[in-house]
Design a protein around this motif. Structure first.
Motif, PDB file in Angstrom:
ATOM      1  N   ALA A  78       0.857  -1.190   0.000  1.00  0.00           N
ATOM      2  CA  ALA A  78       0.000   0.000   0.000  1.00  0.00           C
ATOM      3  C   ALA A  78       0.887   1.232   0.000  1.00  0.00           C
ATOM      4  O   ALA A  78       1.999   1.209   0.543  1.00  0.00           O
ATOM      5  CB  ALA A  78      -0.937   0.001   1.201  1.00  0.00           C
ATOM      6  N   LEU A  79       0.387   2.309  -0.599  1.00  0.00           N
ATOM      7  CA  LEU A  79       1.189   3.527  -0.754  1.00  0.00           C
ATOM      8  C   LEU A  79       0.371   4.748  -0.378  1.00  0.00           C
ATOM      9  O   LEU A  79      -0.780   4.882  -0.806  1.00  0.00           O
ATOM     10  CB  LEU A  79       1.669   3.650  -2.211  1.00  0.00           C
ATOM     11  CG  LEU A  79       2.374   4.943  -2.609  1.00  0.00           C
ATOM     12  CD1 LEU A  79       3.696   5.083  -1.860  1.00  0.00           C
ATOM     13  CD2 LEU A  79       2.609   4.978  -4.119  1.00  0.00           C
ATOM     14  N   GLU A  93       3.058   8.046  12.216  1.00  0.00           N
ATOM     15  CA  GLU A  93       2.790   8.040  13.651  1.00  0.00           C
ATOM     16  C   GLU A  93       1.325   7.730  13.942  1.00  0.00           C
ATOM     17  O   GLU A  93       1.002   7.039  14.918  1.00  0.00           O
ATOM     18  CB  GLU A  93       3.171   9.396  14.238  1.00  0.00           C
ATOM     19  CG  GLU A  93       3.002   9.503  15.746  1.00  0.00           C
ATOM     20  CD  GLU A  93       3.386  10.880  16.279  1.00  0.00           C
ATOM     21  OE1 GLU A  93       3.095  11.158  17.451  1.00  0.00           O
ATOM     22  OE2 GLU A  93       3.974  11.675  15.518  1.00  0.00           O
ATOM     23  N   SER A  94       0.418   8.235  13.107  1.00  0.00           N
ATOM     24  CA  SER A  94      -1.012   8.015  13.321  1.00  0.00           C
ATOM     25  C   SER A  94      -1.427   6.575  13.037  1.00  0.00           C
ATOM     26  O   SER A  94      -2.258   6.007  13.752  1.00  0.00           O
ATOM     27  CB  SER A  94      -1.835   8.965  12.442  1.00  0.00           C
ATOM     28  OG  SER A  94      -1.615  10.313  12.798  1.00  0.00           O
ATOM     29  N   LEU A  95      -0.865   5.968  11.983  1.00  0.00           N
ATOM     30  CA  LEU A  95      -1.302   4.647  11.558  1.00  0.00           C
ATOM     31  C   LEU A  95      -0.597   3.501  12.283  1.00  0.00           C
ATOM     32  O   LEU A  95      -1.164   2.410  12.414  1.00  0.00           O
ATOM     33  CB  LEU A  95      -1.097   4.491  10.047  1.00  0.00           C
ATOM     34  CG  LEU A  95      -1.919   5.396   9.137  1.00  0.00           C
ATOM     35  CD1 LEU A  95      -1.676   5.039   7.675  1.00  0.00           C
ATOM     36  CD2 LEU A  95      -3.401   5.314   9.460  1.00  0.00           C
ATOM     37  N   ILE A 105       3.463  -3.395   8.913  1.00  0.00           N
ATOM     38  CA  ILE A 105       4.596  -2.479   9.054  1.00  0.00           C
ATOM     39  C   ILE A 105       4.355  -1.234   8.212  1.00  0.00           C
ATOM     40  O   ILE A 105       4.062  -1.325   7.008  1.00  0.00           O
ATOM     41  CB  ILE A 105       5.908  -3.151   8.616  1.00  0.00           C
ATOM     42  CG1 ILE A 105       6.207  -4.358   9.529  1.00  0.00           C
ATOM     43  CG2 ILE A 105       7.065  -2.156   8.669  1.00  0.00           C
ATOM     44  CD1 ILE A 105       7.378  -5.187   9.054  1.00  0.00           C
ATOM     45  N   VAL A 106       4.469  -0.057   8.839  1.00  0.00           N
ATOM     46  CA  VAL A 106       4.317   1.238   8.165  1.00  0.00           C
ATOM     47  C   VAL A 106       5.663   1.945   8.225  1.00  0.00           C
ATOM     48  O   VAL A 106       6.244   2.085   9.314  1.00  0.00           O
ATOM     49  CB  VAL A 106       3.228   2.098   8.827  1.00  0.00           C
ATOM     50  CG1 VAL A 106       2.995   3.378   8.027  1.00  0.00           C
ATOM     51  CG2 VAL A 106       1.930   1.314   8.966  1.00  0.00           C
ATOM     52  N   LEU A 129       3.768   2.045   2.693  1.00  0.00           N
ATOM     53  CA  LEU A 129       4.844   3.020   2.508  1.00  0.00           C
ATOM     54  C   LEU A 129       4.232   4.411   2.425  1.00  0.00           C
ATOM     55  O   LEU A 129       3.344   4.662   1.604  1.00  0.00           O
ATOM     56  CB  LEU A 129       5.622   2.713   1.233  1.00  0.00           C
ATOM     57  CG  LEU A 129       6.849   3.593   0.964  1.00  0.00           C
ATOM     58  CD1 LEU A 129       7.938   3.350   2.008  1.00  0.00           C
ATOM     59  CD2 LEU A 129       7.393   3.349  -0.442  1.00  0.00           C
ATOM     60  N   VAL A 130       4.704   5.323   3.285  1.00  0.00           N
ATOM     61  CA  VAL A 130       4.235   6.709   3.288  1.00  0.00           C
ATOM     62  C   VAL A 130       5.374   7.563   2.748  1.00  0.00           C
ATOM     63  O   VAL A 130       6.443   7.641   3.370  1.00  0.00           O
ATOM     64  CB  VAL A 130       3.835   7.162   4.709  1.00  0.00           C
ATOM     65  CG1 VAL A 130       3.259   8.574   4.660  1.00  0.00           C
ATOM     66  CG2 VAL A 130       2.837   6.187   5.323  1.00  0.00           C
TER      67      VAL A 130
END
Length: 464
Positions: A78-79, A93-95, A105-106, A129-130
């Motif tokens: 996911a992106l 931090e939020s997710l 894992i974020v 991935l952010v």
């Protein structure tokens, strides 16, 4: 209104939300989540502070929940694309607390932070991935990230990415994700460039909107504080001395540093945040602002776009914003998650027509009030107090080279020129940010016009 449990989210996520006292969706979440959870493409229109992060984050967690296999090396599942580093960190931090309950894992991928560390994290496997477009583009070009396994993509603050010149990179990134993948896009406004992105990459989407891109938060009060030119700095100092968390906006990097220096010179613990600071400096400044050690943050529009901090109850336009969208993004730092907030603009006589036009375009009913240093009206609206007048240490505020010891800052009266042209690259590799002008006409720094110059103005005055 449905609860998170009734929406069908995993029990572990619902429990984690309840631990944070989040039991009912916000308006944009209540509108967007059913369609997003059903796998549809969603276009959401809502202002900053409306709960957009969970509106796209929860569908991602729900889609990836229950997987027994690990994500493949270099291939996130996911992106999330965001315009600024700070916003990327805050999305992570939020997710993360909710993702960890599902074993997901974020990770962030942004400029100004070690590239090789991100390469190692991607090699180990990342579920969500952010990223900022510039740094993700670097990974794609070097083959350290591959997007063919992306199942769901979210674009946050799409209008800001357009304003910052990111859309060519965004288009390139989206074209490398699977055609049939789910896409979620959130934007405060739908300008022509954003609409073109929607037509190209968001087929058969469902649109949900909590407003028309104008101000809609009912817990936010707006004021235009009319001041004489010689009183502006003193008024700003008294506002800075108030109790509570305050964010002030200037148009330039040098202006931020100058305002900060002047506030600290009269005993106000302020720090500046702008693109001229290294990423580790910006992170530390923001952390001190979050934990209350620094109650006053002086920021540029670009740097502040990623500031999602609860408890900011006053926003101050020291310089007028460039347009009504910047007014709304600045104002969106307060009155978050149903809290009350106040937005004030410090306006000189020659700026009144400009501010009247901006507030009208923003859909804001801002009440004009004439104020002066020590006035009852100023204290009633902002909670202003008398500064101590005791100078604070420099605290490495200055980031620009000084040619002498005199303060050199753009004027508080908003006369610093606007930058024109395309944004330039920011940080290592190719992440970009708009150029923040730091000088006046002819390249020479301008000095502020009057106002306080240190403790001499306040040192002997009693506090109110």
């Amino acid at each position: 209104m449905s609860t998170f449990s009734e929406l069908g989210l995993p029990d572990a996520v619902v429990t984690a939300l309840a631990r944070n006292s989040i039991t009912e969706p916000s308006p944009i979440q209540a509108m967007a989540l059913p369609d997003a959870l059903a796998g549809r493409n969603v276009l959401g229109r809502a202002q900053t502070g409306s709960g957009k992060t969970l509106a796209f984050g929860l569908p991602m967690l729900n889609r990836l929940a229950g997987r027994s296999d690990r994500p493949a090396a270099k291939r996130p599942r996911a992106l999330v694309l965001v315009p600024t580093r700070e916003l990327a960190f805050q999305v992570v931090e939020s997710l993360t607390p909710y993702a960890s309950t599902l074993g997901l894992i974020v990770r962030p991928a942004v400029g100004g932070t070690p590239f090789n560390k991100q390469v190692d994290q991607l090699r180990r496997g990342v579920d969500i991935l952010v990223a900022t477009p510039g740094r993700l583009g670097d990974h794609l070009r070097q083959g350290t990230a591959i997007l063919d396994a992306i199942e769901i993509t979210a674009l946050d603050e799409a209008d800001q990415m357009a304003d910052m010149g990111f859309l060519p990179e965004v288009r390139d990134i989206l074209s490398q994700t699977k055609t049939g993948g789910q896409r979620l896009m959130f934007s405060a406004t739908l300008d022509r460039e954003v609409q073109s992105l929607v037509r190209q990459f968001l087929p058969d989407h469902v649109e949900h909107s909590t407003e028309d891109g104008r101000a809609s938060v009912t817990t936010m009060d707006h004021y235009v504080l009319l001041v004489d030119r010689g009183n502006k700095d003193k008024v700003l100092a008294e506002i800075g001395a108030r109790n509570g968390r305050t964010i002030m906006f200037a148009r330039t990097k040098l202006g931020c540093d100058g305002i900060t220096e002047r506030l600290r010179a009269v005993g106000i613990p302020a720090e500046s945040l702008h693109g001229g600071k290294a990423q580790n400096q910006r992170t530390r400044v923001l952390e001190r602002f979050k934990n209350g050690r620094t109650p006053v943050l002086v920021a540029t529009d670009v740097a502040a776009r990623g500031i999602h901090v609860d408890g900011i109850d006053l926003v101050v336009h020291v310089d007028p914003p460039a347009d009504h969208k910047d007014y709304l993004h600045r104002a969106g730092r307060t009155a978050r998650a149903g809290e009350n907030g106040t937005v004030v603009a410090i306006v000189l006589p020659n700026q009144r027509n400009t501010m009247r036009r901006l507030t009208s375009q923003a859909g804001v009913n801002a009440r004009p009030v004439s104020v002066a240093p020590g006035s009852t009206e100023l204290a009633t609206i902002t909670g202003s107090q008398q500064p101590t007048g005791e100078p604070l240490p420099d605290n490495n505020i200055r980031t620009e080279r000084r040619f002498d010891s005199r303060p050199r800052t753009p004027r508080f009266d908003g006369s610093a020129p606007r930058h024109e042209g395309r944004p330039r690259r920011e940080g290592s590799y190719s992440e970009r940010r708009p150029r923040e002008a730091s000088h006046g006409e002819g390249g020479a720094p301008r000095r502020s016009s009057g106002g306080f110059r240190g403790r001499a103005d306040y040192g002997s005055s009693p506090a109110r």
